[in-house]
Write a protein that holds these residues in place. Structure first.
Motif, PDB file in Angstrom:
ATOM      1  N   TYR A  18     -11.017  41.533 -21.981  1.00 34.29           N
ATOM      2  CA  TYR A  18     -10.010  40.546 -22.395  1.00 34.29           C
ATOM      3  C   TYR A  18      -8.660  40.646 -21.675  1.00 34.29           C
ATOM      4  O   TYR A  18      -7.892  39.693 -21.699  1.00 34.29           O
ATOM      5  CB  TYR A  18      -9.781  40.640 -23.913  1.00 34.29           C
ATOM      6  CG  TYR A  18     -10.999  40.209 -24.701  1.00 34.29           C
ATOM      7  CD1 TYR A  18     -11.310  38.858 -24.840  1.00 34.29           C
ATOM      8  CD2 TYR A  18     -11.862  41.146 -25.259  1.00 34.29           C
ATOM      9  CE1 TYR A  18     -12.446  38.455 -25.521  1.00 34.29           C
ATOM     10  CE2 TYR A  18     -13.008  40.755 -25.942  1.00 34.29           C
ATOM     11  CZ  TYR A  18     -13.288  39.397 -26.071  1.00 34.29           C
ATOM     12  OH  TYR A  18     -14.415  39.003 -26.740  1.00 34.29           O
ATOM     13  N   ALA A  19      -8.376  41.803 -21.082  1.00 35.57           N
ATOM     14  CA  ALA A  19      -7.026  41.966 -20.509  1.00 35.57           C
ATOM     15  C   ALA A  19      -7.066  42.088 -18.996  1.00 35.57           C
ATOM     16  O   ALA A  19      -8.040  42.572 -18.431  1.00 35.57           O
ATOM     17  CB  ALA A  19      -6.364  43.203 -21.106  1.00 35.57           C
ATOM     18  N   ASP A  20      -6.002  41.636 -18.361  1.00 38.39           N
ATOM     19  CA  ASP A  20      -5.903  41.732 -16.902  1.00 38.39           C
ATOM     20  C   ASP A  20      -5.325  43.069 -16.464  1.00 38.39           C
ATOM     21  O   ASP A  20      -5.581  43.530 -15.365  1.00 38.39           O
ATOM     22  CB  ASP A  20      -5.015  40.597 -16.375  1.00 38.39           C
ATOM     23  CG  ASP A  20      -5.573  39.242 -16.785  1.00 38.39           C
ATOM     24  OD1 ASP A  20      -6.637  38.888 -16.290  1.00 38.39           O
ATOM     25  OD2 ASP A  20      -4.957  38.564 -17.640  1.00 38.39           O
ATOM     26  N   ILE A  21      -4.493  43.663 -17.322  1.00 38.23           N
ATOM     27  CA  ILE A  21      -3.914  44.978 -17.012  1.00 38.23           C
ATOM     28  C   ILE A  21      -4.106  45.874 -18.233  1.00 38.23           C
ATOM     29  O   ILE A  21      -3.844  45.466 -19.371  1.00 38.23           O
ATOM     30  CB  ILE A  21      -2.391  44.894 -16.708  1.00 38.23           C
ATOM     31  CG1 ILE A  21      -2.098  43.822 -15.642  1.00 38.23           C
ATOM     32  CG2 ILE A  21      -1.842  46.252 -16.286  1.00 38.23           C
ATOM     33  CD1 ILE A  21      -0.610  43.594 -15.397  1.00 38.23           C
ATOM     34  N   LEU A  22      -4.556  47.107 -17.987  1.00 38.34           N
ATOM     35  CA  LEU A  22      -4.691  48.086 -19.059  1.00 38.34           C
ATOM     36  C   LEU A  22      -3.381  48.867 -19.147  1.00 38.34           C
ATOM     37  O   LEU A  22      -2.865  49.313 -18.132  1.00 38.34           O
ATOM     38  CB  LEU A  22      -5.799  49.097 -18.744  1.00 38.34           C
ATOM     39  CG  LEU A  22      -7.175  48.564 -18.402  1.00 38.34           C
ATOM     40  CD1 LEU A  22      -8.091  49.722 -18.038  1.00 38.34           C
ATOM     41  CD2 LEU A  22      -7.731  47.817 -19.599  1.00 38.34           C
TER      42      LEU A  22
ATOM     43  N   LEU B 235     -12.440  52.826 -13.196  1.00 34.58           N
ATOM     44  CA  LEU B 235     -12.515  51.362 -13.251  1.00 34.58           C
ATOM     45  C   LEU B 235     -11.845  50.765 -12.026  1.00 34.58           C
ATOM     46  O   LEU B 235     -11.135  51.438 -11.292  1.00 34.58           O
ATOM     47  CB  LEU B 235     -11.801  50.859 -14.513  1.00 34.58           C
ATOM     48  CG  LEU B 235     -12.298  51.428 -15.837  1.00 34.58           C
ATOM     49  CD1 LEU B 235     -11.347  51.039 -16.957  1.00 34.58           C
ATOM     50  CD2 LEU B 235     -13.702  50.921 -16.131  1.00 34.58           C
ATOM     51  N   ARG B 236     -12.069  49.477 -11.822  1.00 36.48           N
ATOM     52  CA  ARG B 236     -11.329  48.761 -10.781  1.00 36.48           C
ATOM     53  C   ARG B 236     -10.536  47.668 -11.479  1.00 36.48           C
ATOM     54  O   ARG B 236     -10.726  46.488 -11.271  1.00 36.48           O
ATOM     55  CB  ARG B 236     -12.297  48.172  -9.726  1.00 36.48           C
ATOM     56  CG  ARG B 236     -13.021  49.230  -8.931  1.00 36.48           C
ATOM     57  CD  ARG B 236     -12.057  50.081  -8.073  1.00 36.48           C
ATOM     58  NE  ARG B 236     -12.722  51.234  -7.487  1.00 36.48           N
ATOM     59  CZ  ARG B 236     -12.820  52.440  -8.055  1.00 36.48           C
ATOM     60  NH1 ARG B 236     -12.283  52.672  -9.246  1.00 36.48           N
ATOM     61  NH2 ARG B 236     -13.442  53.428  -7.455  1.00 36.48           N
ATOM     62  N   HIS B 237      -9.652  48.108 -12.351  1.00 39.02           N
ATOM     63  CA  HIS B 237      -8.870  47.207 -13.187  1.00 39.02           C
ATOM     64  C   HIS B 237      -7.421  47.682 -13.084  1.00 39.02           C
ATOM     65  O   HIS B 237      -7.184  48.886 -13.185  1.00 39.02           O
ATOM     66  CB  HIS B 237      -9.373  47.356 -14.631  1.00 39.02           C
ATOM     67  CG  HIS B 237      -9.319  46.113 -15.425  1.00 39.02           C
ATOM     68  ND1 HIS B 237     -10.344  45.194 -15.448  1.00 39.02           N
ATOM     69  CD2 HIS B 237      -8.354  45.611 -16.234  1.00 39.02           C
ATOM     70  CE1 HIS B 237     -10.014  44.194 -16.238  1.00 39.02           C
ATOM     71  NE2 HIS B 237      -8.817  44.418 -16.721  1.00 39.02           N
TER      72      HIS B 237
ATOM     73  N   GLY C  48     -10.341  57.072  -7.954  1.00 38.45           N
ATOM     74  CA  GLY C  48     -10.597  55.914  -7.096  1.00 38.45           C
ATOM     75  C   GLY C  48      -9.865  54.635  -7.456  1.00 38.45           C
ATOM     76  O   GLY C  48      -9.912  53.666  -6.706  1.00 38.45           O
ATOM     77  N   ASN C  49      -9.213  54.600  -8.618  1.00 42.65           N
ATOM     78  CA  ASN C  49      -8.495  53.365  -8.976  1.00 42.65           C
ATOM     79  C   ASN C  49      -7.064  53.432  -8.435  1.00 42.65           C
ATOM     80  O   ASN C  49      -6.254  54.217  -8.913  1.00 42.65           O
ATOM     81  CB  ASN C  49      -8.489  53.187 -10.506  1.00 42.65           C
ATOM     82  CG  ASN C  49      -7.995  51.803 -10.906  1.00 42.65           C
ATOM     83  OD1 ASN C  49      -7.500  51.052 -10.074  1.00 42.65           O
ATOM     84  ND2 ASN C  49      -8.143  51.472 -12.175  1.00 42.65           N
ATOM     85  N   SER C  50      -6.772  52.599  -7.441  1.00 45.30           N
ATOM     86  CA  SER C  50      -5.431  52.678  -6.850  1.00 45.30           C
ATOM     87  C   SER C  50      -4.529  51.537  -7.313  1.00 45.30           C
ATOM     88  O   SER C  50      -3.399  51.422  -6.853  1.00 45.30           O
ATOM     89  CB  SER C  50      -5.538  52.704  -5.328  1.00 45.30           C
ATOM     90  OG  SER C  50      -6.362  51.656  -4.903  1.00 45.30           O
TER      91      SER C  50
END
Ligand code: PEP
Ligand code: MN
Length: 338
Positions: free
Chosen positions: A178-182, A201-203, A229-231
């Motif tokens: 539901y969200a674009d940014i965590l 994640l890739r979020h 790995g999530n940058s």
């Protein structure tokens, strides 16, 4: 450890260095730059003995990074990271981004009223908490999944990406849906298991500084996310605990230039939790932008006097709109016209 190659180092020399690093049981990650390549060494727990690397041709210098973070460091990644969320760029030399909305999602009507108000005033991203980390268990704990759905609908209705807090690993799937940014909140800044999962994640993620965390601990926490790995990560200063009682927290504004010196990650400021007082939010918002913040996250409620959470620090729609007018004047001065 960071191995900086000569500007004319050839691919074969780079390959030899990578092999020498692998032979030590470590990982080599080349970082091509406009002038020269650097090779980041990952996987070491402490000091690396560089005896088998030092003499290889093409090496300009070897930097031993003794800090508990590396990937978040500017030594490793000189150019400021720009996190892109649905066409909105956060970080780098871009115009600062304003995230605004209620502390907690309380009802569809409340979020919609807030969303329309902040959108009209010029905010780019809508905030709202569905899972609330409250000091005591007898207070409103958030609407959970229903709140996430309301936030998503409101964001879609006004055409804004949305940000919301995730408190537990088990909530990640739902929150990503539901969200674009965590948002990882101050209380979870050192929840290392959560950070690792968020890193897989890739979020896009916004990590808030823990209320008792040093800058080094803050960056080390960010390192957990990048190391997986999530940058797409941005940082947020939200005030720290000090002896001072006049404000809810003490806004540590010097963090903004310090983080920019130490790290390539965007740094935002939350003047609402930092001060706890509506009257202080506008001036500290402007101070944060002057200090160089890449964005602000501000609590706005259509009726703060009846808010279920953080009403005292929430701006009214009118207050937010007038702050946005002042911010746009400030942008002229700061060199972000139009
Ligand atoms: C929030 O943004 O609603 C929040 C709880 O912030 P923090 O984690 O900074 O206290
Ligand atoms: Mn809040």
């Amino acid at each position: 450890m960071l191995i900086v190659m000569e500007h004319n180092a050839d691919p074969e020399q780079i390959e030899k260095v990578k092999k020498a690093v692998s032979a030590l049981g470590l990982r080599a990650e080349p970082i091509p730059g406009s002038e020269r390549t650097a090779i980041g060494v990952l996987g070491n727990r402490g000091w690396v003995d560089d005896a088998t690397i030092r003499g290889l041709p093409g090496i300009r210098e070897i930097l031993h990074v003794s800090k508990p973070y590396k990937l978040v460091s500017r030594d490793f990644h000189p150019r400021t990271t720009v996190v892109r969320v649905k066409g909105i760029a956060i970080g780098g030399g871009e115009r600062p981004v304003i995230l605004a909305g209620p502390c907690a999602i309380e009802s569809e009507g409340q979020v919609l009223a807030a969303a329309h108000a902040v959108k009209k005033a010029g905010a780019q991203i809508l905030r709202g908490g569905a899972f609330k980390p409250r000091t005591g268990p007898h207070t409103f704990q958030g609407m959970g999944l229903e709140g996430l759905k309301i936030l998503r609908r409101a964001g879609d209705e006004v055409g804004m990406p949305v940000i919301t807090e995730v408190m537990r690993i088990e909530q990640l799937d739902q929150v990503c849906q539901y969200a674009d940014i965590l948002q990882v909140g101050a209380r979870n800044m050192q929840n290392f298991d959560l950070l690792k999962e968020v890193g897989k994640l890739r979020h896009p993620v916004m990590l808030k500084r823990g209320m008792c965390a040093s800058i080094e601990e803050f960056l080390a926490a960010a390192e957990y996310i990048l190391a997986e790995g999530n940058s797409d990560l941005m940082l947020c200063e939200r005030g720290i605990r000090t002896f001072e009682q006049a404000t809810r927290n003490t806004l540590d504004l010097s963090v903004v230039p310090i983080i920019q010196e130490l790290s390539h990650l965007p740094i935002l400021v939350d003047p609402s939790h930092a001060t706890g007082r509506r009257a202080l939010v506008p001036v500290m918002s402007k101070a944060a932008l002057v200090a160089g913040a890449h964005g602000l996250i501000i609590e706005v409620h259509p009726a703060p006097e009846s808010a279920l959470c953080d009403g005292a620090q929430s701006l009214t729609p009118e207050g937010f709109s007038s702050l946005m007018g002042e911010i746009s004047q400030l942008y002229e001065y700061l060199g972000f016209p139009g």
